[in-house]
Design a protein around this motif. Sequence first.
Motif, short mmCIF file in Angstrom:
data_model
loop_
_atom_site.label_atom_id
_atom_site.label_comp_id
_atom_site.label_asym_id
_atom_site.label_seq_id
_atom_site.Cartn_x
_atom_site.Cartn_y
_atom_site.Cartn_z
N ILE A 122 -22.07 24.92 69.02
CA ILE A 122 -21.00 25.12 70.00
C ILE A 122 -21.60 25.13 71.41
O ILE A 122 -22.57 25.85 71.68
CB ILE A 122 -20.25 26.44 69.74
CG1 ILE A 122 -19.72 26.46 68.31
CG2 ILE A 122 -19.12 26.63 70.74
CD1 ILE A 122 -19.17 27.82 67.90
N GLU A 149 -20.57 26.05 75.22
CA GLU A 149 -19.53 26.88 75.83
C GLU A 149 -19.81 27.12 77.31
O GLU A 149 -20.95 27.36 77.71
CB GLU A 149 -19.46 28.21 75.10
CG GLU A 149 -18.21 29.01 75.34
CD GLU A 149 -18.06 30.08 74.28
OE1 GLU A 149 -17.15 30.00 73.44
OE2 GLU A 149 -18.91 31.01 74.28
N ASN A 154 -14.84 25.67 75.14
CA ASN A 154 -16.03 25.26 74.40
C ASN A 154 -15.77 23.93 73.71
O ASN A 154 -14.61 23.49 73.58
CB ASN A 154 -16.46 26.33 73.39
CG ASN A 154 -15.38 26.63 72.37
OD1 ASN A 154 -14.94 25.75 71.63
ND2 ASN A 154 -14.96 27.89 72.30
N TYR A 156 -12.26 30.60 74.67
CA TYR A 156 -13.01 31.83 74.51
C TYR A 156 -12.53 32.84 75.54
O TYR A 156 -12.28 32.51 76.71
CB TYR A 156 -14.51 31.56 74.72
CG TYR A 156 -15.39 32.79 74.71
CD1 TYR A 156 -16.03 33.20 73.55
CD2 TYR A 156 -15.61 33.54 75.87
CE1 TYR A 156 -16.86 34.32 73.54
CE2 TYR A 156 -16.42 34.66 75.86
CZ TYR A 156 -17.04 35.04 74.70
OH TYR A 156 -17.85 36.16 74.69
N ARG A 201 -12.88 33.88 69.80
CA ARG A 201 -13.30 32.49 70.00
C ARG A 201 -12.51 31.59 69.07
O ARG A 201 -12.37 31.86 67.87
CB ARG A 201 -14.80 32.33 69.75
CG ARG A 201 -15.28 30.87 69.89
CD ARG A 201 -16.76 30.72 69.61
NE ARG A 201 -17.56 31.26 70.71
CZ ARG A 201 -18.42 32.25 70.58
NH1 ARG A 201 -18.57 32.84 69.39
NH2 ARG A 201 -19.12 32.66 71.61
#
Length: 359
Positions: free
Chosen positions: A265, A267, A284, A308, A326
């Motif tokens: 991920i 972000e 993200n 997020y 998230r």
Amino acid sequence: MRKVLSFVVPFLVLSPVMAQEAASTSEAGTEEAQTSPVQQTAPTTLTAPIVSPAPNVPSVSGPAQAPVITPAPVNVSYKVKQIIRSHNVVIVEASQPVPFEAGKIYLVTLKDGTQCSLSLADVENNFLTMESGDCTGLVIGMPVEPALLRTNGKTVENTDELLIPVEKTGPRVSVSLYYSTATKARFEDTYVSSTSGSGYVDTTYTMDSSAGLGVSYSRLNPQSWGFVGSILWEPKRKVKSLEVEGPGGTVSGDLVDSPELTLLIFEGNMAYRWENIYIPFGLNYSAPFLSYNSSSTWWSVSGGLGAYVGLGMIMSPNFTLELFIRSVGLEMTAADSTGTIDFKRGSLAGFGAGWKYTF
């Protein structure tokens, strides 16, 4: 009368020894004067010897001059007047003029009870210019006090070991360990096409929760906006079951090919920080990897945008606790000999908590 003067004048100008000799001579002269006539002699000029004063006799040249000592001001109060963060400089206003002592340490007590140090660089009237490289929680009007850095009357030279560690300013790098409770990947409007028919259904995959590791690059200064950029890795989590909900009802069952999902991920978050609390939020993008043992089903998984939002609590200059929600975006398709399934866009969302160490 002349005999008296001739006796007194030498006595006053001669040294004590000579005066004694003069006294004995005068006695003999007196006896002689009683038996002989007075004889006049020419005046004699006498020069007195220079005699040093006794050691304990004070000098009569003038009073002794004592050194002038300016007393240190008492009952002086200090407060933060200006904060120039671009130069790490703080201007402090004193209630009365104070002497300049280069490098003298002053302390400010922050709202959380910790203290940061200011180093005196210049003084002009009531205004003190101080260096503030390690003070990030200052606000206008905070009281300032001189540091108590004296032991048995001797000034402590190395103050670095006595000052409380404070938070650094500027961008910082962090590593984090977190746990995500996200276990359900939901796909709405999944289109199913098979030999027996086609249509739209809702599908939900249930999988294990997962721990994760992360590396972050952030800038979070008090009372200001900042940013947090992170790369996160969540290792394989087993996909256990599938639930399908459509016009004809709901069907669920376990998966026999044991698929496993791994997530990478990327972000990026904006964040606003107060003192020890900050709120990050942002987007993200995921890079998922799916592994499975089936030889009859073909899967394709790609990443998507997610969101997020969190709550950060700074426990110390190095340790931070984060709570968050998230959502990770996923796009997926599947096919076998009987048909194809286009899951379209879905999301894997849930709560999580993490522990972050900041260098």
